[in-house]
Design a protein around this motif. Structure first.
Motif, PDB file in Angstrom:
ATOM      1  N   ALA A 174       3.281   1.571  -1.790  1.00 12.18           N
ATOM      2  CA  ALA A 174       3.454   1.915  -3.215  1.00 12.18           C
ATOM      3  C   ALA A 174       2.225   2.956  -3.975  1.00 12.18           C
ATOM      4  CB  ALA A 174       3.614   0.669  -4.268  1.00 12.18           C
ATOM      5  N   VAL A 205       6.124  11.908  -0.133  1.00 11.80           N
ATOM      6  CA  VAL A 205       4.968  11.268   0.134  1.00 11.80           C
ATOM      7  C   VAL A 205       4.303  11.353   1.405  1.00 11.80           C
ATOM      8  CG1 VAL A 205       6.157   8.839   0.854  1.00 11.80           C
ATOM      9  CG2 VAL A 205       4.012   8.817  -0.106  1.00 11.80           C
ATOM     10  N   THR A 213       0.854  -1.238  -0.036  1.00 15.52           N
ATOM     11  CA  THR A 213       0.135   0.114   0.041  1.00 15.52           C
ATOM     12  C   THR A 213       0.713   1.302   0.107  1.00 15.52           C
ATOM     13  OG1 THR A 213      -0.172   0.187   2.533  1.00 15.52           O
ATOM     14  CG2 THR A 213      -1.920  -1.225   1.320  1.00 15.52           C
ATOM     15  N   ARG A 219      10.500   4.984  -5.712  1.00 11.34           N
ATOM     16  CA  ARG A 219      11.444   4.801  -4.531  1.00 11.34           C
ATOM     17  C   ARG A 219      12.508   5.576  -4.283  1.00 11.34           C
ATOM     18  NH1 ARG A 219       8.028   0.509  -2.633  1.00 11.34           N
ATOM     19  NH2 ARG A 219       7.155  -0.513  -4.709  1.00 11.34           N
ATOM     20  N   ARG A 224       0.519  12.188  12.451  1.00  3.79           N
ATOM     21  CA  ARG A 224      -0.532  12.590  11.461  1.00  3.79           C
ATOM     22  C   ARG A 224      -1.958  12.617  12.162  1.00  3.79           C
ATOM     23  NH1 ARG A 224       0.974   8.651   7.454  1.00  3.79           N
ATOM     24  NH2 ARG A 224      -0.408   6.990   8.230  1.00  3.79           N
ATOM     25  N   ILE A 280      -3.104  -1.007   8.009  1.00  2.00           N
ATOM     26  CA  ILE A 280      -3.834  -1.959   7.450  1.00  2.00           C
ATOM     27  C   ILE A 280      -4.584  -2.769   8.497  1.00  2.00           C
ATOM     28  CG2 ILE A 280      -3.775  -4.222   6.072  1.00  2.00           C
ATOM     29  CD1 ILE A 280      -2.834  -1.137   4.815  1.00  2.00           C
ATOM     30  N   ALA A 319       0.384  11.409   2.302  1.00  3.16           N
ATOM     31  CA  ALA A 319      -0.565  10.469   3.154  1.00  3.16           C
ATOM     32  C   ALA A 319      -1.370  11.135   4.295  1.00  3.16           C
ATOM     33  CB  ALA A 319       0.614   9.512   3.840  1.00  3.16           C
ATOM     34  N   ARG A 365       9.898  10.603   8.796  1.00  2.00           N
ATOM     35  CA  ARG A 365       8.727   9.834   8.357  1.00  2.00           C
ATOM     36  C   ARG A 365       8.350   9.043   9.603  1.00  2.00           C
ATOM     37  NH1 ARG A 365       8.529   6.266   3.498  1.00  2.00           N
ATOM     38  NH2 ARG A 365      10.691   5.549   3.660  1.00  2.00           N
ATOM     39  N   TYR A 413       0.499   4.954  -2.290  1.00  2.88           N
ATOM     40  CA  TYR A 413       0.790   6.391  -1.835  1.00  2.88           C
ATOM     41  C   TYR A 413       1.856   7.287  -2.494  1.00  2.88           C
ATOM     42  CZ  TYR A 413      -2.682   5.736   1.813  1.00  2.88           C
ATOM     43  OH  TYR A 413      -3.691   5.509   2.642  1.00  2.88           O
ATOM     44  N   ARG A 414       2.836   6.065  -2.868  1.00  3.36           N
ATOM     45  CA  ARG A 414       3.839   6.760  -3.764  1.00  3.36           C
ATOM     46  C   ARG A 414       3.602   7.113  -5.190  1.00  3.36           C
ATOM     47  NH1 ARG A 414       9.244   5.945  -1.922  1.00  3.36           N
ATOM     48  NH2 ARG A 414       9.012   5.202   0.283  1.00  3.36           N
ATOM     49  N   ARG A 455      -6.437   9.272   1.515  1.00  3.86           N
ATOM     50  CA  ARG A 455      -6.496   8.013   2.056  1.00  3.86           C
ATOM     51  C   ARG A 455      -7.869   7.363   2.047  1.00  3.86           C
ATOM     52  NH1 ARG A 455      -2.182   7.874   5.419  1.00  3.86           N
ATOM     53  NH2 ARG A 455      -2.921   5.674   5.913  1.00  3.86           N
TER      54      ARG A 455
HETATM   55  O1   DC Z   1       5.977   1.762   3.082  1.00  2.00           O
HETATM   56  P1   DC Z   1       6.486   3.019   2.363  1.00  2.00           P
HETATM   57  O2   DC Z   1       7.625   3.778   3.039  1.00  2.00           O
HETATM   58  O3   DC Z   1       6.537   2.655   0.924  1.00  2.00           O
HETATM   59  O4   DC Z   1       5.242   4.280   2.476  1.00  2.00           O
HETATM   60  C1   DC Z   1       5.189   5.208   1.691  1.00  2.00           C
HETATM   61  C2   DC Z   1       4.597   6.228   2.671  1.00  2.00           C
HETATM   62  O5   DC Z   1       3.083   6.088   2.419  1.00  2.00           O
HETATM   63  C3   DC Z   1       5.072   6.656   4.212  1.00  2.00           C
HETATM   64  O6   DC Z   1       5.337   7.876   4.247  1.00  2.00           O
HETATM   65  C4   DC Z   1       3.899   6.225   4.813  1.00  2.00           C
HETATM   66  C5   DC Z   1       2.793   6.124   3.824  1.00  2.00           C
HETATM   67  N1   DC Z   1       1.699   5.093   4.205  1.00  2.00           N
HETATM   68  C6   DC Z   1       0.458   5.242   4.739  1.00  2.00           C
HETATM   69  O7   DC Z   1       0.377   6.483   5.286  1.00  2.00           O
HETATM   70  N2   DC Z   1      -0.296   4.190   4.741  1.00  2.00           N
HETATM   71  C7   DC Z   1      -0.104   3.109   4.266  1.00  2.00           C
HETATM   72  N3   DC Z   1      -1.018   2.201   4.379  1.00  2.00           N
HETATM   73  C8   DC Z   1       1.066   2.995   3.609  1.00  2.00           C
HETATM   74  C9   DC Z   1       2.076   3.741   3.503  1.00  2.00           C
END
Ligand code: DC
Length: 230
Positions: free
Chosen positions: A36, A103, A34, A95, A191, A136, A107, A184, A38-39, A113
């Motif tokens: 990816a 990112v 997931t 990445r 947040r 999740i 998020a 991060r 948001y990215r 979201r």
């Molecule tokens: O797991 P990652 O580093 O690829 O996640 C990228 C960004 O997305 C990170 O800043 C957190 C956010 N994210 C989120 O808020 N909720 C998720 N379910 C997955 C990632």
């Protein structure tokens, strides 16, 4: 055999996706990254010029959300899923340290979201999935049969991410990667929209001192016991 949902949450760069892929492969489940998603939205915003000296044109991005189509396509020669944005394979672009820096802003946006959570729930409707992210077990699949919450020290996580980026030829310093991780962690946990929290029924896996094989064996046992539960 009964199919379950395996939800893996935790801090950035603590090996969630490595473990998720191993479990998915062993169990014949679908792996969904997931982060990816948001990215992909961050990449979209960047390619539209919505990031300007690190501030983001949120209203424009929200207006564009119906136009942003994200999916995954399995690349059989590389044996991995790749992220597709509006028909374009963007796996190689999402990445980078630039997108990693952008990112967190993406998020935080409630509308983003909500859209991604809806998509994630649809992807997991039939179960038989391993999904990793931050919310999740707490939000996307609160009824997931197995919830893992992964963590490791920031120094170890930064070293792992630094090694990965250098191997890919990115010009970064350890300090840059370390400060991105600290930033991060702070963004993820503070947040207002669905911050990273451990669901009360999640199992904590601190892999600072575990090998990948050890953590895989421990969590596979947990998954099999859930699958075989009556
Ligand atoms: O797991 P990652 O580093 O690829 O996640 C990228 C960004 O997305 C990170 O800043 C957190 C956010 N994210 C989120 O808020 N909720 C998720 N379910 C997955 C990632």
């Amino acid at each position: 055999m009964k199919k379950i949902v395996i939800a893996i949450d935790g801090y950035s760069s603590c090996g969630k996706s490595t473990l998720a892929k191993q479990l998915a492969k062993e169990l014949g489940y679908v792996y969904i990254d997931t982060g990816a998603m948001y990215r992909a939205v961050a990449y979209y915003a960047d390619s539209c010029g919505y990031f300007d000296s690190n501030s983001l044109a949120v209203t424009e991005l929200i207006k564009d959300l119906p136009k942003i189509l994200i999916s995954f396509r399995y690349n059989s020669s590389l044996e991995k899923s790749e992220t597709i944005l509006n028909g374009q394979n963007i796996e190689q672009h999402i990445r980078s340290i630039k997108i990693s820096n952008y990112v967190s802003k993406i998020a935080q946006i409630k509308e983003v979201r909500l859209k991604l959570i809806e998509l994630q729930r649809a992807m997991g409707k039939e179960k038989g999935i391993v999904m990793d992210g931050r919310d999740i077990g707490s939000v996307v699949f609160p009824d997931a049969e197995l919830k893992l919450f992964m963590t490791a020290s920031p120094e170890i996580r930064a070293q792992r991410r630094y090694d990965e980026l250098v191997a890919k030829g990115e010009k970064v310093t350890f300090e840059e990667v370390f400060s991105n991780i600290i930033l991060r962690d702070n963004d993820d946990t503070t947040r207002s929209e669905n911050p990273l929290i451990k669901a009360s029924d999640a199992v904590v896996i601190d892999n600072s001192e575990l090998t990948q094989v050890e953590q895989f064996e421990i969590t596979l046992k947990m998954a099999l016991s859930k699958i075989n539960e009556k």
